[in-house]
Design a protein around this motif. Structure first.
Motif, mmCIF file in Angstrom:
data_model
loop_
_atom_site.group_PDB
_atom_site.id
_atom_site.type_symbol
_atom_site.label_atom_id
_atom_site.label_comp_id
_atom_site.label_asym_id
_atom_site.label_seq_id
_atom_site.Cartn_x
_atom_site.Cartn_y
_atom_site.Cartn_z
ATOM 1 N N SER A 65 72.553 37.355 72.111
ATOM 2 C CA SER A 65 71.110 36.789 72.117
ATOM 3 C C SER A 65 71.332 35.412 73.207
ATOM 4 C CB SER A 65 70.617 36.176 70.815
ATOM 5 O OG SER A 65 71.574 35.122 70.504
ATOM 6 N N ALA A 66 70.179 35.238 73.842
ATOM 7 C CA ALA A 66 69.953 34.089 74.766
ATOM 8 C C ALA A 66 68.532 33.628 74.639
ATOM 9 C CB ALA A 66 70.213 34.997 76.080
ATOM 10 N N THR A 67 68.502 32.499 75.148
ATOM 11 C CA THR A 67 67.335 31.538 74.785
ATOM 12 C C THR A 67 66.936 30.780 76.221
ATOM 13 O OG1 THR A 67 68.201 29.741 74.083
ATOM 14 C CG2 THR A 67 67.151 31.204 72.437
ATOM 15 N N ALA A 74 67.899 39.313 80.107
ATOM 16 C CA ALA A 74 68.851 39.917 80.969
ATOM 17 C C ALA A 74 70.082 39.363 80.667
ATOM 18 C CB ALA A 74 68.613 39.646 82.417
ATOM 19 N N ARG A 75 70.354 37.847 80.161
ATOM 20 C CA ARG A 75 71.310 37.367 79.956
ATOM 21 C C ARG A 75 71.949 37.893 78.678
ATOM 22 N NH1 ARG A 75 68.569 33.176 81.318
ATOM 23 N NH2 ARG A 75 68.444 32.256 79.235
ATOM 24 N N ALA A 76 71.126 38.433 77.696
ATOM 25 C CA ALA A 76 71.636 38.868 76.438
ATOM 26 C C ALA A 76 72.017 40.032 76.656
ATOM 27 C CB ALA A 76 70.424 38.884 75.605
ATOM 28 N N HIS A 77 71.581 40.924 77.488
ATOM 29 C CA HIS A 77 71.998 42.482 78.059
ATOM 30 C C HIS A 77 73.289 42.155 78.668
ATOM 31 C CE1 HIS A 77 72.381 46.059 79.802
ATOM 32 N NE2 HIS A 77 72.777 45.537 80.874
ATOM 33 N N GLU A 78 73.455 41.286 79.624
ATOM 34 C CA GLU A 78 74.600 40.974 80.307
ATOM 35 C C GLU A 78 75.870 40.534 79.359
ATOM 36 O OE1 GLU A 78 77.510 41.361 82.869
ATOM 37 O OE2 GLU A 78 75.656 42.201 83.095
ATOM 38 N N HIS A 79 75.642 39.800 78.580
ATOM 39 C CA HIS A 79 76.453 39.196 77.594
ATOM 40 C C HIS A 79 76.968 40.347 76.663
ATOM 41 C CE1 HIS A 79 78.820 35.778 76.350
ATOM 42 N NE2 HIS A 79 78.306 35.982 75.046
ATOM 43 N N THR A 99 74.036 53.333 73.299
ATOM 44 C CA THR A 99 72.722 52.986 73.008
ATOM 45 C C THR A 99 72.522 51.385 73.130
ATOM 46 O OG1 THR A 99 73.055 52.773 70.701
ATOM 47 C CG2 THR A 99 71.947 54.994 71.494
ATOM 48 N N GLU A 100 71.224 51.020 73.377
ATOM 49 C CA GLU A 100 71.141 49.560 73.585
ATOM 50 C C GLU A 100 69.615 49.390 72.847
ATOM 51 O OE1 GLU A 100 70.938 45.695 76.394
ATOM 52 O OE2 GLU A 100 70.587 47.792 77.357
ATOM 53 N N THR A 101 69.540 48.245 71.975
ATOM 54 C CA THR A 101 68.474 47.840 71.550
ATOM 55 C C THR A 101 68.046 46.611 71.741
ATOM 56 O OG1 THR A 101 68.968 49.416 69.402
ATOM 57 C CG2 THR A 101 67.171 47.894 69.189
ATOM 58 N N VAL A 102 66.981 46.327 72.206
ATOM 59 C CA VAL A 102 66.473 44.882 72.564
ATOM 60 C C VAL A 102 65.447 44.341 71.662
ATOM 61 C CG1 VAL A 102 67.400 45.375 75.040
ATOM 62 C CG2 VAL A 102 64.998 45.787 74.581
ATOM 63 N N SER A 103 65.254 43.235 71.704
ATOM 64 C CA SER A 103 64.224 42.445 70.933
ATOM 65 C C SER A 103 63.946 41.048 71.647
ATOM 66 C CB SER A 103 64.203 42.335 69.660
ATOM 67 O OG SER A 103 65.566 41.343 69.317
ATOM 68 N N GLY A 104 62.668 40.512 71.557
ATOM 69 C CA GLY A 104 62.249 39.285 71.937
ATOM 70 C C GLY A 104 61.971 39.496 73.603
ATOM 71 N N VAL A 105 60.775 39.835 73.812
ATOM 72 C CA VAL A 105 60.348 39.645 75.039
ATOM 73 C C VAL A 105 59.537 38.643 75.561
ATOM 74 C CG1 VAL A 105 60.744 42.171 75.274
ATOM 75 C CG2 VAL A 105 58.442 41.301 74.476
ATOM 76 N N GLN A 106 59.029 37.576 74.785
ATOM 77 C CA GLN A 106 58.029 36.681 75.005
ATOM 78 C C GLN A 106 58.872 35.511 75.426
ATOM 79 O OE1 GLN A 106 56.217 36.182 71.334
ATOM 80 N NE2 GLN A 106 54.587 37.542 71.963
ATOM 81 N N THR A 107 58.240 34.937 76.692
ATOM 82 C CA THR A 107 58.957 33.681 77.041
ATOM 83 C C THR A 107 59.181 32.571 76.162
ATOM 84 O OG1 THR A 107 57.710 34.028 79.022
ATOM 85 C CG2 THR A 107 58.702 32.092 78.891
ATOM 86 N N MET A 108 60.465 31.897 76.216
ATOM 87 C CA MET A 108 60.949 30.739 75.692
ATOM 88 C C MET A 108 61.314 31.179 73.977
ATOM 89 S SD MET A 108 60.900 28.637 77.967
ATOM 90 C CE MET A 108 61.700 27.193 76.938
ATOM 91 N N THR A 109 61.181 32.529 73.681
ATOM 92 C CA THR A 109 61.795 32.954 72.434
ATOM 93 C C THR A 109 63.177 33.509 72.569
ATOM 94 O OG1 THR A 109 61.097 35.205 72.741
ATOM 95 C CG2 THR A 109 59.354 33.473 71.616
ATOM 96 N N ALA A 110 63.797 33.608 71.477
ATOM 97 C CA ALA A 110 65.179 34.252 71.665
ATOM 98 C C ALA A 110 65.223 35.742 71.736
ATOM 99 C CB ALA A 110 65.969 34.004 70.076
#
Length: 123
Positions: A65-67, A74-79, A99-110
């Motif tokens: 996760s990244a904030t 992108a940082r969460a994905h790369e990490h 597979t990859e699952t992503v969550s949190g697409v709003q600015t300033m959220t995790a």
């Protein structure tokens, strides 16, 4: 005496020219420091879980996760991908993300990325 006065005026003129030459550099340095501070505040931080084996033999997962800022995803994905790659490389293998699952697409959220991957022999 006029020689002393002209020397003082020449010294003042030289100091003024030197100051003018330094001013753009000082201004640029201050702008650079301000830009670096602004970037650092937007970078935020990223963290990852430990790699965990799944029920499927030879398949693993890791989440990251990244904030901070618009590109936290992108940082969460790369990490997460980096953790998977490092895990396999420590075993003399290469990673393959399944597979990859992503969550949190709003600015300033995790933002988070969970990657499932396999380790394969390197060729």
């Amino acid at each position: 005496m006029s020689n002393h006065v002209s020397d003082q005026m020449l010294d003042q003129e030289r100091a003024s020219v030197a100051q003018q030459r330094r001013s753009p550099l000082v201004g640029r340095a201050r702008a650079l420091v301000a830009a670096m501070a602004a970037c650092a505040s937007l970078v935020g931080c990223a963290s990852a879980t430990d790699v965990v084996a799944t029920d499927k033999p030879g398949t693993y997962t890791v989440a990251a996760s990244a904030t901070g800022g618009r590109l936290a995803w992108a940082r969460a994905h790369e990490h997460a991908v980096s953790e998977a790659r490092d895990y396999c490389e420590r075993r003399g293998m290469q990673s393959s993300v399944t597979t990859e699952t992503v969550s949190g697409v709003q600015t300033m959220t995790a933002h988070a990325s969970e990657v499932s991957f396999e380790c394969h022999p390197t060729f």
